[in-house]
Scaffold this active site. Structure first.
Site, PDB file in Angstrom:
ATOM      1  N   LEU A  33       0.839  -1.211   0.000  1.00  0.00           N
ATOM      2  CA  LEU A  33       0.000   0.000   0.000  1.00  0.00           C
ATOM      3  C   LEU A  33       0.869   1.254   0.000  1.00  0.00           C
ATOM      4  O   LEU A  33       1.982   1.251   0.518  1.00  0.00           O
ATOM      5  CB  LEU A  33      -0.901   0.047   1.235  1.00  0.00           C
ATOM      6  CG  LEU A  33      -1.908  -1.075   1.456  1.00  0.00           C
ATOM      7  CD1 LEU A  33      -2.893  -0.671   2.547  1.00  0.00           C
ATOM      8  CD2 LEU A  33      -2.669  -1.414   0.199  1.00  0.00           C
ATOM      9  N   SER A  36       0.128   7.108   3.815  1.00  0.00           N
ATOM     10  CA  SER A  36       0.326   8.460   4.324  1.00  0.00           C
ATOM     11  C   SER A  36       0.242   8.355   5.834  1.00  0.00           C
ATOM     12  O   SER A  36      -0.625   7.664   6.360  1.00  0.00           O
ATOM     13  CB  SER A  36      -0.787   9.402   3.830  1.00  0.00           C
ATOM     14  OG  SER A  36      -0.742   9.498   2.429  1.00  0.00           O
ATOM     15  N   VAL A  45       6.577  11.367  13.204  1.00  0.00           N
ATOM     16  CA  VAL A  45       6.448  11.238  11.741  1.00  0.00           C
ATOM     17  C   VAL A  45       7.836  11.050  11.132  1.00  0.00           C
ATOM     18  O   VAL A  45       8.063  10.132  10.329  1.00  0.00           O
ATOM     19  CB  VAL A  45       5.768  12.495  11.136  1.00  0.00           C
ATOM     20  CG1 VAL A  45       5.693  12.397   9.617  1.00  0.00           C
ATOM     21  CG2 VAL A  45       4.378  12.698  11.734  1.00  0.00           C
ATOM     22  N   ILE A  88      -4.260   5.945  17.996  1.00  0.00           N
ATOM     23  CA  ILE A  88      -3.895   6.977  18.965  1.00  0.00           C
ATOM     24  C   ILE A  88      -4.565   6.704  20.311  1.00  0.00           C
ATOM     25  O   ILE A  88      -5.374   5.791  20.440  1.00  0.00           O
ATOM     26  CB  ILE A  88      -4.255   8.401  18.452  1.00  0.00           C
ATOM     27  CG1 ILE A  88      -5.755   8.532  18.175  1.00  0.00           C
ATOM     28  CG2 ILE A  88      -3.430   8.760  17.235  1.00  0.00           C
ATOM     29  CD1 ILE A  88      -6.172   9.940  17.782  1.00  0.00           C
ATOM     30  N   SER A 142      -4.478  -6.677  18.591  1.00  0.00           N
ATOM     31  CA  SER A 142      -3.748  -7.244  19.725  1.00  0.00           C
ATOM     32  C   SER A 142      -2.416  -7.839  19.323  1.00  0.00           C
ATOM     33  O   SER A 142      -2.246  -8.333  18.214  1.00  0.00           O
ATOM     34  CB  SER A 142      -4.585  -8.327  20.410  1.00  0.00           C
ATOM     35  OG  SER A 142      -3.805  -8.871  21.462  1.00  0.00           O
ATOM     36  N   LYS A 198     -12.116  -6.718  22.211  1.00  0.00           N
ATOM     37  CA  LYS A 198     -10.712  -6.389  22.545  1.00  0.00           C
ATOM     38  C   LYS A 198     -10.587  -6.012  24.019  1.00  0.00           C
ATOM     39  O   LYS A 198      -9.615  -6.369  24.691  1.00  0.00           O
ATOM     40  CB  LYS A 198     -10.209  -5.246  21.649  1.00  0.00           C
ATOM     41  CG  LYS A 198      -8.767  -4.803  21.975  1.00  0.00           C
ATOM     42  CD  LYS A 198      -7.748  -5.895  21.725  1.00  0.00           C
ATOM     43  CE  LYS A 198      -6.446  -5.792  22.472  1.00  0.00           C
ATOM     44  NZ  LYS A 198      -5.662  -4.612  22.412  1.00  0.00           N
ATOM     45  N   GLU A 205      -6.187 -10.956  29.476  1.00  0.00           N
ATOM     46  CA  GLU A 205      -4.726 -10.718  29.477  1.00  0.00           C
ATOM     47  C   GLU A 205      -4.264 -10.312  30.889  1.00  0.00           C
ATOM     48  O   GLU A 205      -3.260 -10.825  31.395  1.00  0.00           O
ATOM     49  CB  GLU A 205      -4.435  -9.608  28.466  1.00  0.00           C
ATOM     50  CG  GLU A 205      -3.014  -9.082  28.435  1.00  0.00           C
ATOM     51  CD  GLU A 205      -2.897  -7.870  27.496  1.00  0.00           C
ATOM     52  OE1 GLU A 205      -3.365  -7.944  26.340  1.00  0.00           O
ATOM     53  OE2 GLU A 205      -2.354  -6.837  27.920  1.00  0.00           O
TER      54      GLU A 205
HETATM   55  N1  LIG Z   1       1.091  -0.592  22.857  1.00  0.00           N
HETATM   56  C1  LIG Z   1       0.355  -1.693  22.702  1.00  0.00           C
HETATM   57  O1  LIG Z   1       0.803  -2.821  22.981  1.00  0.00           O
HETATM   58  C2  LIG Z   1      -1.035  -1.612  22.166  1.00  0.00           C
HETATM   59  C3  LIG Z   1      -1.717  -0.411  22.087  1.00  0.00           C
HETATM   60  N2  LIG Z   1      -2.986  -0.382  21.587  1.00  0.00           N
HETATM   61  C4  LIG Z   1      -3.724   0.853  21.451  1.00  0.00           C
HETATM   62  O2  LIG Z   1      -3.243   1.517  20.273  1.00  0.00           O
HETATM   63  C5  LIG Z   1      -3.294   2.931  20.442  1.00  0.00           C
HETATM   64  C6  LIG Z   1      -1.886   3.500  20.259  1.00  0.00           C
HETATM   65  O3  LIG Z   1      -1.046   2.926  21.247  1.00  0.00           O
HETATM   66  P1  LIG Z   1       0.522   3.138  21.254  1.00  0.00           P
HETATM   67  O4  LIG Z   1       1.026   3.237  19.889  1.00  0.00           O
HETATM   68  O5  LIG Z   1       1.072   2.106  22.155  1.00  0.00           O
HETATM   69  O6  LIG Z   1       0.623   4.528  22.002  1.00  0.00           O
HETATM   70  P2  LIG Z   1       1.638   5.717  21.795  1.00  0.00           P
HETATM   71  O7  LIG Z   1       1.571   6.552  23.011  1.00  0.00           O
HETATM   72  O8  LIG Z   1       2.966   5.213  21.363  1.00  0.00           O
HETATM   73  O9  LIG Z   1       0.980   6.482  20.582  1.00  0.00           O
HETATM   74  C7  LIG Z   1      -0.210   7.193  20.734  1.00  0.00           C
HETATM   75  C8  LIG Z   1      -0.225   8.296  19.746  1.00  0.00           C
HETATM   76  O10 LIG Z   1      -1.403   9.072  19.934  1.00  0.00           O
HETATM   77  C9  LIG Z   1      -1.001  10.414  19.904  1.00  0.00           C
HETATM   78  N3  LIG Z   1      -1.915  11.354  20.544  1.00  0.00           N
HETATM   79  C10 LIG Z   1      -2.093  11.584  21.864  1.00  0.00           C
HETATM   80  N4  LIG Z   1      -2.970  12.570  22.042  1.00  0.00           N
HETATM   81  C11 LIG Z   1      -3.342  12.978  20.812  1.00  0.00           C
HETATM   82  C12 LIG Z   1      -4.242  13.979  20.335  1.00  0.00           C
HETATM   83  N5  LIG Z   1      -4.928  14.751  21.161  1.00  0.00           N
HETATM   84  N6  LIG Z   1      -4.382  14.124  19.012  1.00  0.00           N
HETATM   85  C13 LIG Z   1      -3.680  13.354  18.179  1.00  0.00           C
HETATM   86  N7  LIG Z   1      -2.826  12.400  18.547  1.00  0.00           N
HETATM   87  C14 LIG Z   1      -2.670  12.216  19.857  1.00  0.00           C
HETATM   88  C15 LIG Z   1       0.312  10.369  20.621  1.00  0.00           C
HETATM   89  O11 LIG Z   1       1.031  11.575  20.446  1.00  0.00           O
HETATM   90  P3  LIG Z   1       2.080  12.032  21.591  1.00  0.00           P
HETATM   91  O12 LIG Z   1       3.294  11.218  21.363  1.00  0.00           O
HETATM   92  O13 LIG Z   1       2.247  13.467  21.362  1.00  0.00           O
HETATM   93  O14 LIG Z   1       1.411  11.751  22.918  1.00  0.00           O
HETATM   94  C16 LIG Z   1       0.973   9.204  19.949  1.00  0.00           C
HETATM   95  O15 LIG Z   1       1.544   9.504  18.723  1.00  0.00           O
HETATM   96  C17 LIG Z   1      -3.858   3.156  21.842  1.00  0.00           C
HETATM   97  O16 LIG Z   1      -5.244   3.324  21.737  1.00  0.00           O
HETATM   98  C18 LIG Z   1      -3.540   1.853  22.568  1.00  0.00           C
HETATM   99  O17 LIG Z   1      -4.441   1.616  23.616  1.00  0.00           O
HETATM  100  C19 LIG Z   1      -3.602  -1.498  21.101  1.00  0.00           C
HETATM  101  C20 LIG Z   1      -2.978  -2.692  21.159  1.00  0.00           C
HETATM  102  C21 LIG Z   1      -1.653  -2.859  21.700  1.00  0.00           C
HETATM  103  O1  LIG Z   2      -3.761  -3.752  24.309  1.00  0.00           O
HETATM  104  C1  LIG Z   2      -2.690  -4.207  24.592  1.00  0.00           C
HETATM  105  C2  LIG Z   2      -2.372  -5.625  24.365  1.00  0.00           C
HETATM  106  O2  LIG Z   2      -3.476  -6.372  24.053  1.00  0.00           O
HETATM  107  C3  LIG Z   2      -1.641  -3.336  25.145  1.00  0.00           C
HETATM  108  O3  LIG Z   2      -0.570  -4.039  25.668  1.00  0.00           O
HETATM  109  C4  LIG Z   2      -2.099  -2.390  26.114  1.00  0.00           C
HETATM  110  O4  LIG Z   2      -1.053  -1.508  26.413  1.00  0.00           O
HETATM  111  C5  LIG Z   2      -2.553  -3.093  27.347  1.00  0.00           C
HETATM  112  O5  LIG Z   2      -2.716  -2.135  28.309  1.00  0.00           O
HETATM  113  P1  LIG Z   2      -3.941  -2.165  29.271  1.00  0.00           P
HETATM  114  O6  LIG Z   2      -3.911  -3.536  29.845  1.00  0.00           O
HETATM  115  O7  LIG Z   2      -3.681  -1.099  30.274  1.00  0.00           O
HETATM  116  O8  LIG Z   2      -5.141  -1.880  28.395  1.00  0.00           O
END
Ligand SMILES: NC(=O)C1=CN([C@@H]2O[C@H](COP(=O)(O)OP(=O)(O)OC[C@H]3O[C@@H](n4cnc5c(N)ncnc54)[C@H](OP(=O)(O)O)[C@@H]3O)[C@@H](O)[C@H]2O)C=CC1
Ligand SMILES: O=C(CO)[C@H](O)[C@H](O)COP(=O)(O)O
EC number: 1.1.1.44
Length: 516
Positions: A33, A36, A45, A88, A142, A198, A205
């Site tokens: 793909l 962007s 970025v 996010i 996940s 989820k 988990e």
């Molecule tokens: N980490 C994991 O294992 C997993 C995470 N998730 C979910 O995926 C999503 C992303 O997680 P993850 O990548 O770990 O988190 P990160 O904190 O690494 O990334 C989150 C992103 O969201 C941005 N953000 C925060 N506030 C805003 C806003 N007001 N407007 C726009 N962007 C914003 C953050 O920017 P900034 O850096 O400035 O805060 C950052 O780039 C979350 O919902 C999380 O619960 C799901 C499965 C697994």
């Molecule tokens: O979603 C997830 C895995 O499945 C991420 O690990 C997430 O950070 C779990 O955090 P929390 O248990 O606080 O939701």
């Protein structure tokens, strides 16, 4: 290997280049793909774009944007429709970004929200987007950032037609079941069902994480075992039997064999010449919940209580996690409470027997965590009219996700897939049999653990759960009498048809224990 079989999907806009979004960006580009990517932080970025430039497989297919309107416009005309992946922080951030891009959205565009969002907010955004002809899909992702890069488990929920359009792409992205090659993605149902599932995945988990942590400390503090020896036990558990091919046990083994090195990791963490274990650099503080950016386990408990489903393994796990985060208070309380510290398990018994009991206790508690979570999904599916097939949940959890556990999936999937009317996995004979068989080991572990002051909240909660879920003379008899005494709450009588067992209804009897 780039793929061109995504049925009209040639480009995607990734919102958020954090841990997950950056890895998705790279994988989507690898799948062929044009991607962007926008993030509120310029450096996020830049980081992903720089990385993409160096990778020959994806060179030129990742475009980074600091301006969100240029970002959305970059997707115009590239595919039949604009497709977005949000990754996010849940809650207001996602609402804010939706408002920022809303005027650039057109009828037919599709937004996949891959964050851990509350399903009620997902449903609100679905209604908001539907009004402008756009589809919002709440999709659980996940497996952490490693799976986001290589293939996660996906639980999308929402409009069936829109999901049909993106399913070939999601299937190519998702993890594949090692036995059958089946992609670990399926439409879970309408509305917020995908995010609900989820959320429950993360509740399970949480239960499993606590159970395994308790088992680790049981061996470390109770049996005096060195980390790598415990890692060896985990490796053995993971190689065959009921705990085979379990993701958390597998990474537990890896963690417990990881030693500090002179150079440390890529950023120098764990750098030391002392050859100690990296885990000894980690404090006992889980602070995920502190800033409310991660809400899934908390929402799972709230849902279980409000839908009247007992999930004590998940709850006990979560409450220890909350206490652990506030170490400052624990340090103060420790001085006042003078609680005993875990001590060596006494006696001259062979450790092999204790470790086998512990293996059974872990298995029993893992299986109970699944039973609790699945019952909650089933309850919600009935309440909300989602018609979720629990067998599908097990199918998407077969690979790429944190709760992946081969034997448990083999045990639960066939009966649950075949009998969608089943609301309680404990009613399946083979499941009940395995809970019964492993109960003895769990009981031994809880007894030894209690005597020697080990930390066993999720293990002991599981023991009590099985006792009261299958119990016929609960102390609630006395509780019901007391509530009738002070509150005239009424009661049901033993042996009366329609009352015993009868439905979950207020009983017709009141005894005037003390006239007012
Ligand atoms: N980490 C994991 O294992 C997993 C995470 N998730 C979910 O995926 C999503 C992303 O997680 P993850 O990548 O770990 O988190 P990160 O904190 O690494 O990334 C989150 C992103 O969201 C941005 N953000 C925060 N506030 C805003 C806003 N007001 N407007 C726009 N962007 C914003 C953050 O920017 P900034 O850096 O400035 O805060 C950052 O780039 C979350 O919902 C999380 O619960 C799901 C499965 C697994
Ligand atoms: O979603 C997830 C895995 O499945 C991420 O690990 C997430 O950070 C779990 O955090 P929390 O248990 O606080 O939701």
């Amino acid at each position: 290997m780039p793929s061109t079989s995504h049925k009209g999907i040639k480009s995607i806009g990734v919102v958020g280049a954090g841990n997950m979004g950056s890895m998705m960006t790279l994988r989507f580009a690898e799948l062929g793909l044009e991607v962007s990517v926008w993030d509120i932080e310029k450096k996020n970025v830049d980081q992903v774009v720089d990385y993409a430039k160096k990778d020959q497989n994806i060179k030129g297919r990742v475009l980074g944007f600091y301006d969100i309107n240029q970002f959305t416009k970059s997707l115009e005309g590239k595919s039949d429709r604009k497709l977005f992946m949000f990754s996010i922080t849940h809650g207001e951030p996602a609402d804010e970004v939706l408002q920022m891009i809303k005027s650039d959205l057109k009828q037919g565009d599709i937004i996949l929200d891959g964050g851990n969002e509350n399903y009620r907010r997902t449903e609100r955004r679905q209604r908001e987007c539907e009004a402008i002809g756009v589809t919002w899909i709440g999709m659980g992702v996940s497996g952490g950032y490693q799976s986001a890069r290589r293939g996660p488990s996906l639980s999308p929920g929402g409009d069936a037609k829109a999901l049909e359009l993106v399913m070939p792409f999601l299937e190519s992205y998702a993890a594949k079941d090692a036995k059958t090659g089946t992609p670990c993605v399926k439409r879970m149902g309408p509305g917020g069902s995908g995010h609900f599932i989820k959320m429950v995945h993360n509740g399970i988990e949480g239960g499993m994480l606590s159970v395994l942590a308790e088992a680790w400390s049981y061996m470390h503090d109770g049996l005096g075992m060195e980390h790598s020896k415990i890692g060896d036990v985990f490796a053995k558990w993971n190689s065959s039997g009921e705990l085979r091919n379990n993701f958390l046990i597998h990474i537990g083994d890896k963690i417990l064999h990881t030693r500090r090195t002179p150079q440390g990791d890529q950023k120098g963490e764990g750098a030391s010449r002392d050859d100690g274990y990296v885990i000894d650099d980690v404090l006992d503080k889980v602070v995920q919940d502190d800033d409310n950016t991660e809400g899934t386990p908390l929402w799972c408990l709230m849902e279980s209580a409000s839908r009247h489903v007992s999930c004590p393994t998940l709850a006990a796990a979560h409450y220890m996690r909350i206490s652990s985060g506030n170490r400052l208070e624990r340090v103060r309380a420790a001085k006042k409470l003078e609680m005993p510290m875990p001590k060596p398990i006494e006696g001259t018994r062979d450790y092999t027997e204790i470790i086998e009991n512990l293996r059974q206790a872990v298995y029993c508690s893992f299986l109970a965590s699944f039973c609790q979570g699945l019952e909650l999904i089933s309850r919600a599916s009935i309440d909300e009219g989602w018609n979720v097939n629990l067998g599908d949940c097990l199918q998407i959890w077969r690979a790429g996700c944190i709760i992946q556990s081969d034997h448990i999936a083999d045990l639960l999937q066939p009966p649950l897939a075949a009998h969608n009317e089943l609301t309680n996995a404990k009613f399946v004979d083979s499941v009940a049999h395995e809970l019964h068989q492993s109960f003895h080991g769990l009981k031994e572990v809880v007894m030894e653990g209690t005597y020697s002051d080990q930390y066993i909240p999720a293990l002991s909660a599981t023991l009590e759960y099985l006792k009261y879920e299958g119990g016929l003379s609960l102390p609630t008899k006395f509780m019901e009498a007391q509530m009738d005494y002070f509150g005239a709450h009424n009661y049901n009588k033993p042996g009366i048809p329609g009352e015993d067992p009868g439905p979950v209804h207020k009983g017709p009897h009141h005894y005037e224990w003390l006239p007012a």
